[in-house]
Design an enzyme around this catalytic site. Structure first.
Site, PDB file in Angstrom:
ATOM      1  N   ARG A   1      30.753   4.651  45.915  1.00 23.64           N
ATOM      2  CA  ARG A   1      31.905   5.110  45.126  1.00 23.64           C
ATOM      3  C   ARG A   1      33.110   5.204  46.053  1.00 23.64           C
ATOM      4  NH1 ARG A   1      32.387  10.331  40.968  1.00 23.64           N
ATOM      5  NH2 ARG A   1      33.472   9.133  39.361  1.00 23.64           N
TER       6      ARG A   1
ATOM      7  N   LEU B   1      38.758   9.373  32.408  1.00 23.64           N
ATOM      8  CA  LEU B   1      39.335   9.543  31.075  1.00 23.64           C
ATOM      9  C   LEU B   1      39.019   8.371  30.155  1.00 23.64           C
ATOM     10  CD1 LEU B   1      42.749  11.375  31.552  1.00 23.64           C
ATOM     11  CD2 LEU B   1      40.614  12.249  30.607  1.00 23.64           C
TER      12      LEU B   1
ATOM     13  N   CYS C   1      28.943  17.491  40.442  1.00 23.15           N
ATOM     14  CA  CYS C   1      28.430  18.618  41.218  1.00 23.15           C
ATOM     15  C   CYS C   1      28.167  19.804  40.292  1.00 23.15           C
ATOM     16  CB  CYS C   1      29.425  19.011  42.299  1.00 23.15           C
ATOM     17  SG  CYS C   1      29.553  17.793  43.624  1.00 23.15           S
TER      18      CYS C   1
ATOM     19  N   ALA D   1      26.567  14.606  43.997  1.00 21.32           N
ATOM     20  CA  ALA D   1      26.698  14.470  45.445  1.00 21.32           C
ATOM     21  C   ALA D   1      25.620  15.304  46.133  1.00 21.32           C
ATOM     22  CB  ALA D   1      28.088  14.914  45.891  1.00 21.32           C
TER      23      ALA D   1
ATOM     24  N   TYR E   1      35.976  13.111  50.794  1.00 21.19           N
ATOM     25  CA  TYR E   1      34.836  13.485  51.613  1.00 21.19           C
ATOM     26  C   TYR E   1      34.731  12.544  52.819  1.00 21.19           C
ATOM     27  CZ  TYR E   1      34.120  16.424  47.586  1.00 21.19           C
ATOM     28  OH  TYR E   1      34.311  17.341  46.581  1.00 21.19           O
TER      29      TYR E   1
ATOM     30  N   PRO F   1      28.217  11.042  38.725  1.00 18.18           N
ATOM     31  CA  PRO F   1      27.745  12.257  39.399  1.00 18.18           C
ATOM     32  C   PRO F   1      28.679  13.428  39.170  1.00 18.18           C
ATOM     33  CG  PRO F   1      28.658  10.705  40.984  1.00 18.18           C
ATOM     34  CD  PRO F   1      28.582   9.980  39.679  1.00 18.18           C
TER      35      PRO F   1
ATOM     36  N   ARG G   1      32.481  14.272  32.359  1.00 16.80           N
ATOM     37  CA  ARG G   1      32.724  15.453  31.520  1.00 16.80           C
ATOM     38  C   ARG G   1      32.516  15.169  30.043  1.00 16.80           C
ATOM     39  NH1 ARG G   1      38.089  17.704  34.781  1.00 16.80           N
ATOM     40  NH2 ARG G   1      37.263  17.127  36.825  1.00 16.80           N
TER      41      ARG G   1
ATOM     42  N   GLN H   1      23.604  10.043  44.437  1.00 15.98           N
ATOM     43  CA  GLN H   1      24.788   9.885  45.286  1.00 15.98           C
ATOM     44  C   GLN H   1      24.562  10.669  46.574  1.00 15.98           C
ATOM     45  OE1 GLN H   1      28.677  11.926  44.637  1.00 15.98           O
ATOM     46  NE2 GLN H   1      29.430   9.860  44.183  1.00 15.98           N
TER      47      GLN H   1
END
Length: 373
Positions: A233, A304, A29, A61, A187, A27, A327, A105
């Protein structure tokens, strides 16, 4: 066949789903919603990623309450309006790609809610700037410069738990394949787990047993109404001395497993500005290995992981069952195709795009494309 491109079945009370490979889009944002509603940005974003060769896409999210959004521009699923917009946008995106499982999510940002957009500084917004009063397990601010959140009372705990349940029902109604609860990155559910953000003196604070109580209650309530694939998660470490660590999260994972958790997605950090992350390629994989060993759950490694051979090595070592990338897919939206070509495997892809690969790499689609006339 590589492990990365071998199938995996995610279990669930109603039979589970079989993924054709082990690649998951994590996920991310987008901060592009309007009043919680999905927009054309999401249509483009999801349509693009659904054509990338991953077995499952995880929607960002998605707040279960308006005040649970990280920013005013975050996606939501708290009423019929947000449900209708998300459902319509997702269905249109799915029609543009080969069948791909979709996970959502569900989240509540807790004390990190009411923040400015990241590219506007990401700090707590005042009411004058469109913000609202966030709340969390304790009146402990995220940053020393920020006002503390309101400590949640019994009515707040029940309201948020029920909001997760209602959002899960809405997701199920729109044909979502899996749900991931957001218990990571500072969160709300992570805030309850960490002694750095939870200083309560009631049954929800103090010992690990008590700090786990609310996240477990939320999970159990969602499990009761959602019989599809359900996971969570987690942040396996706060990367701060005296904070949440992998041993505590391993114990948490065992309790989740007993409640019927189908998978666990292992990340880290995000709770404290004091964090000192030992970052590097695959830096969170050891956490995934430990939690997989403790829980015997389907485990997702993330962080990564950028190369197909690196992903394959993690699976071959038994450190995880799924590989999540975020990413890397933004930078290379056809990452799954490239990984299949690198490992000599195949993925499903929209035939509109078949001609983009040289003939020697066309086995990535499992069939020969037709060249232009």
């Amino acid at each position: 066949m590589s492990l990365l491109f071998s199938p995996l079945t995610l279990p669930s009370p109603r039979g589970g789903i079989t993924l054709p490979n082990r690649i998951v889009i994590a996920p991310m944002c987008q901060y592009s919603a309007v009043n919680g509603e999905a927009t054309d940005w999401h249509l483009m974003h999801w349509g693009n990623l659904l054509n990338g060769g991953a077995a499952m896409l995880t929607i960002e999210a998605t707040a279960v309450l308006p005040e649970g959004r990280i920013t005013p521009a975050c996606l939501g699923l708290w009423d019929e309006r947000t449900e209708a917009k998300l459902s319509d946008t997702l269905q249109r995106a799915r029609k543009l790609a080969p069948h791909t499982a979709v996970c959502i999510q569900l989240a509540h940002a807790g004390r990190k809610a009411s923040s400015a957009l990241p590219w506007h500084g990401g700090q707590l917004l005042s009411a004058e700037a469109g913000g609202w009063k966030p709340f969390g397990p304790s009146a402990i601010a995220q940053l020393p410069s920020e006002a503390p959140p309101q400590e949640m009372g019994e009515a707040d705990l029940a309201r948020v738990r029920d909001a997760f349940v209602t959002a899960a029902r809405r997701a199920d109604k729109m044909g979502i394949d899996a749900i991931e609860l957001h218990g990571a990155h500072g969160y709300l559910l992570h805030e309850f787990l960490s002694p750095l953000s939870n200083a309560r003196t009631d049954a929800y604070g103090g010992s690990l047993e008590n700090r786990m109580r609310y996240p477990l209650e939320v999970f159990a309530a969602v499990r009761e109404v959602f019989k599809g694939v359900l996971g969570i998660r987690v942040s396996a470490s706060d990367w701060v001395e005296g904070g949440l660590d992998a041993d505590q999260v391993a114990e948490f994972s065992k309790r989740l497993k007993a409640l019927g958790c189908d998978f666990i997605h292992v990340s880290s950090g995000g709770l404290s500005p004091q964090q000192k992350i030992a970052i590097g390629p695959g830096y969170q994989v050891p956490f995934a290995r430990q939690i997989r060993a403790a829980s015997s759950m389907v485990t997702t490694a993330v962080g990564l992981i950028t190369d197909a051979h690196q992903a394959e090595a993690i699976l071959q070592a038994g450190d995880a069952d799924l590989i999540a990338l975020a990413r890397a897919f933004l930078y290379q939206p056809r990452w799954g195709w490239q990984a299949a070509a690198a490992l000599g495997d195949a993925v499903q892809a929209n035939p509109v795009y078949w001609r983009c690969l040289p003939r020697e790499a066309q086995q990535v689609f499992g069939k020969v494309s037709i060249g232009a006339r």
